[in-house]
Design a protein around this motif. Sequence first.
Motif, PDB file in Angstrom:
ATOM      1  N   LYS A 106      -1.489  46.437  11.653  1.00 49.27           N
ATOM      2  CA  LYS A 106      -2.069  45.524  11.591  1.00 49.27           C
ATOM      3  C   LYS A 106      -3.379  44.896  11.252  1.00 49.27           C
ATOM      4  O   LYS A 106      -3.842  44.312  10.490  1.00 49.27           O
ATOM      5  N   GLN A 107      -4.077  44.748  12.549  1.00 48.29           N
ATOM      6  CA  GLN A 107      -5.552  44.441  13.322  1.00 48.29           C
ATOM      7  C   GLN A 107      -6.189  45.744  12.214  1.00 48.29           C
ATOM      8  O   GLN A 107      -6.914  44.766  12.287  1.00 48.29           O
ATOM      9  N   LYS A 108      -6.027  46.251  12.377  1.00 49.93           N
ATOM     10  CA  LYS A 108      -7.396  47.076  11.668  1.00 49.93           C
ATOM     11  C   LYS A 108      -7.007  47.135  10.429  1.00 49.93           C
ATOM     12  O   LYS A 108      -7.997  47.320   9.603  1.00 49.93           O
ATOM     13  N   ALA A 109      -5.913  46.930   9.519  1.00 53.38           N
ATOM     14  CA  ALA A 109      -5.757  46.960   8.559  1.00 53.38           C
ATOM     15  C   ALA A 109      -6.933  45.523   8.156  1.00 53.38           C
ATOM     16  O   ALA A 109      -7.741  44.908   7.582  1.00 53.38           O
ATOM     17  N   PHE A 110      -6.729  44.604   8.940  1.00 55.18           N
ATOM     18  CA  PHE A 110      -7.180  42.951   9.648  1.00 55.18           C
ATOM     19  C   PHE A 110      -9.069  43.418   9.514  1.00 55.18           C
ATOM     20  O   PHE A 110     -10.337  42.905   8.630  1.00 55.18           O
ATOM     21  N   TYR A 111      -9.162  43.462  10.699  1.00 50.74           N
ATOM     22  CA  TYR A 111     -10.573  43.767  11.042  1.00 50.74           C
ATOM     23  C   TYR A 111     -11.327  45.391   9.088  1.00 50.74           C
ATOM     24  O   TYR A 111     -12.461  44.407   9.368  1.00 50.74           O
ATOM     25  N   GLN A 112     -10.659  45.616   8.738  1.00 48.65           N
ATOM     26  CA  GLN A 112     -11.079  46.027   7.692  1.00 48.65           C
ATOM     27  C   GLN A 112     -11.692  45.122   6.358  1.00 48.65           C
ATOM     28  O   GLN A 112     -12.649  45.904   5.744  1.00 48.65           O
ATOM     29  N   LYS A 113     -10.786  44.708   6.256  1.00 54.81           N
ATOM     30  CA  LYS A 113     -10.720  43.311   5.601  1.00 54.81           C
ATOM     31  C   LYS A 113     -11.857  42.568   6.043  1.00 54.81           C
ATOM     32  O   LYS A 113     -12.839  42.204   5.077  1.00 54.81           O
ATOM     33  N   VAL A 114     -11.937  42.768   6.800  1.00 55.77           N
ATOM     34  CA  VAL A 114     -12.784  41.465   7.320  1.00 55.77           C
ATOM     35  C   VAL A 114     -14.750  42.181   7.458  1.00 55.77           C
ATOM     36  O   VAL A 114     -15.429  41.687   6.523  1.00 55.77           O
ATOM     37  N   SER A 115     -14.037  43.612   7.653  1.00 52.54           N
ATOM     38  CA  SER A 115     -15.875  44.398   7.030  1.00 52.54           C
ATOM     39  C   SER A 115     -16.055  44.516   6.033  1.00 52.54           C
ATOM     40  O   SER A 115     -16.951  44.265   5.913  1.00 52.54           O
ATOM     41  N   ILE A 122     -16.081  31.899   1.159  1.00 53.75           N
ATOM     42  CA  ILE A 122     -15.173  31.934   1.427  1.00 53.75           C
ATOM     43  C   ILE A 122     -13.849  32.677   2.449  1.00 53.75           C
ATOM     44  O   ILE A 122     -13.246  32.122   1.636  1.00 53.75           O
ATOM     45  N   VAL A 123     -13.452  33.428   3.209  1.00 56.89           N
ATOM     46  CA  VAL A 123     -12.882  33.993   3.270  1.00 56.89           C
ATOM     47  C   VAL A 123     -10.845  32.859   3.599  1.00 56.89           C
ATOM     48  O   VAL A 123     -11.415  31.767   4.272  1.00 56.89           O
ATOM     49  N   LYS A 124     -10.564  32.317   3.647  1.00 55.44           N
ATOM     50  CA  LYS A 124      -8.971  31.280   3.353  1.00 55.44           C
ATOM     51  C   LYS A 124      -8.841  31.746   4.687  1.00 55.44           C
ATOM     52  O   LYS A 124      -8.703  32.727   5.787  1.00 55.44           O
ATOM     53  N   GLY A 125      -8.551  30.853   5.527  1.00 51.80           N
ATOM     54  CA  GLY A 125      -8.032  31.045   7.246  1.00 51.80           C
ATOM     55  C   GLY A 125      -6.218  32.385   7.459  1.00 51.80           C
ATOM     56  O   GLY A 125      -6.766  32.196   8.651  1.00 51.80           O
ATOM     57  N   ASP A 126      -6.105  31.634   6.618  1.00 50.78           N
ATOM     58  CA  ASP A 126      -4.827  32.296   6.656  1.00 50.78           C
ATOM     59  C   ASP A 126      -4.942  33.454   6.591  1.00 50.78           C
ATOM     60  O   ASP A 126      -4.008  34.659   7.781  1.00 50.78           O
ATOM     61  N   PHE A 167      -7.441  35.453   8.188  1.00 54.37           N
ATOM     62  CA  PHE A 167      -7.762  35.832   9.583  1.00 54.37           C
ATOM     63  C   PHE A 167      -6.587  35.605  10.903  1.00 54.37           C
ATOM     64  O   PHE A 167      -6.379  36.358  11.128  1.00 54.37           O
ATOM     65  N   PHE A 168      -5.384  35.357   9.785  1.00 52.53           N
ATOM     66  CA  PHE A 168      -4.421  34.582  11.811  1.00 52.53           C
ATOM     67  C   PHE A 168      -3.452  35.927  10.411  1.00 52.53           C
ATOM     68  O   PHE A 168      -2.699  35.789  11.349  1.00 52.53           O
ATOM     69  N   SER A 169      -3.355  36.425   9.553  1.00 52.49           N
ATOM     70  CA  SER A 169      -2.213  37.511   9.038  1.00 52.49           C
ATOM     71  C   SER A 169      -1.727  38.085  10.221  1.00 52.49           C
ATOM     72  O   SER A 169      -2.301  39.110  11.249  1.00 52.49           O
ATOM     73  N   GLY A 170      -0.725  38.809  10.440  1.00 49.24           N
ATOM     74  CA  GLY A 170      -0.035  39.718  11.440  1.00 49.24           C
ATOM     75  C   GLY A 170       0.367  39.348  12.211  1.00 49.24           C
ATOM     76  O   GLY A 170       0.528  39.885  13.361  1.00 49.24           O
ATOM     77  N   VAL A 171      -0.326  37.874  12.412  1.00 52.41           N
ATOM     78  CA  VAL A 171      -0.505  37.068  14.367  1.00 52.41           C
ATOM     79  C   VAL A 171       1.504  36.599  14.487  1.00 52.41           C
ATOM     80  O   VAL A 171       1.005  35.952  13.541  1.00 52.41           O
ATOM     81  N   GLY A 172       1.883  36.723  15.107  1.00 53.52           N
ATOM     82  CA  GLY A 172       3.295  36.435  15.727  1.00 53.52           C
ATOM     83  C   GLY A 172       3.689  35.450  17.070  1.00 53.52           C
ATOM     84  O   GLY A 172       5.276  34.683  16.991  1.00 53.52           O
ATOM     85  N   SER A 173       2.736  34.834  17.916  1.00 50.59           N
ATOM     86  CA  SER A 173       2.688  34.893  19.253  1.00 50.59           C
ATOM     87  C   SER A 173       1.940  33.887  20.015  1.00 50.59           C
ATOM     88  O   SER A 173       1.065  34.131  18.822  1.00 50.59           O
ATOM     89  N   ASP A 178     -11.633  36.805  19.122  1.00 50.24           N
ATOM     90  CA  ASP A 178     -12.208  37.581  18.616  1.00 50.24           C
ATOM     91  C   ASP A 178     -12.968  36.902  17.084  1.00 50.24           C
ATOM     92  O   ASP A 178     -13.844  37.151  17.214  1.00 50.24           O
ATOM     93  N   LEU A 179     -12.470  35.717  17.135  1.00 55.70           N
ATOM     94  CA  LEU A 179     -12.657  35.871  15.287  1.00 55.70           C
ATOM     95  C   LEU A 179     -14.185  34.522  15.497  1.00 55.70           C
ATOM     96  O   LEU A 179     -15.079  34.990  14.727  1.00 55.70           O
ATOM     97  N   ILE A 180     -14.474  34.107  16.897  1.00 56.98           N
ATOM     98  CA  ILE A 180     -15.296  33.081  16.982  1.00 56.98           C
ATOM     99  C   ILE A 180     -16.483  33.895  17.724  1.00 56.98           C
ATOM    100  O   ILE A 180     -17.784  33.272  17.300  1.00 56.98           O
TER     101      ILE A 180
END
Length: 147
Positions: A65-74, A92-96, A98-104, A114-116
């Motif tokens: 999930k993180q890999k997919a997220f960072y690929q989207k960011v890239s 602008i990328v929607k904020g949700d 950036f936090f996809s796959g985060v659950g805790s 990391d995003l900051i």
Amino acid sequence: MTLENERKALEEERRILEQERRDFHRRVEIEDRRLEQQQKLFDMKFKILEEELLKLATEKEHVQKQKAFYQKVSDFSAHNTNAQNQPPADNIVKGDMFFSGVGSKQSIKKRYKDLIKIYHPDNLDGDKDTIQEINSEYNKLCAMYKI
């Protein structure tokens, strides 16, 4: 007298056989206990292995999930740099996202940090509008998870 001697010999043989029988039963009990302990140890090791395998599977899913997220960011960053010469048209990328796959709580805080680091306006790839989206979504998640 021979009858008496035979009786004594039989008694001695019976006593020896009884002693051998007790020794045999004692060895069987000891072996049964040893096998029982080995089975318990095996069950404990197997349970630990199952738990670790489950943890590894969860971690693997999280990494994917993180890999997919960072690929989207890239991809977004590449698209953003290609379109830098053009006026921004809602890039602008929607904020949700950036936090996809985060659950805790911990993963939310880590992802936010990391995003900051990536999108802070003082960085080369920094963007004020994106940071505002990230902060907005982070505040929503903080309220939801009561961080």
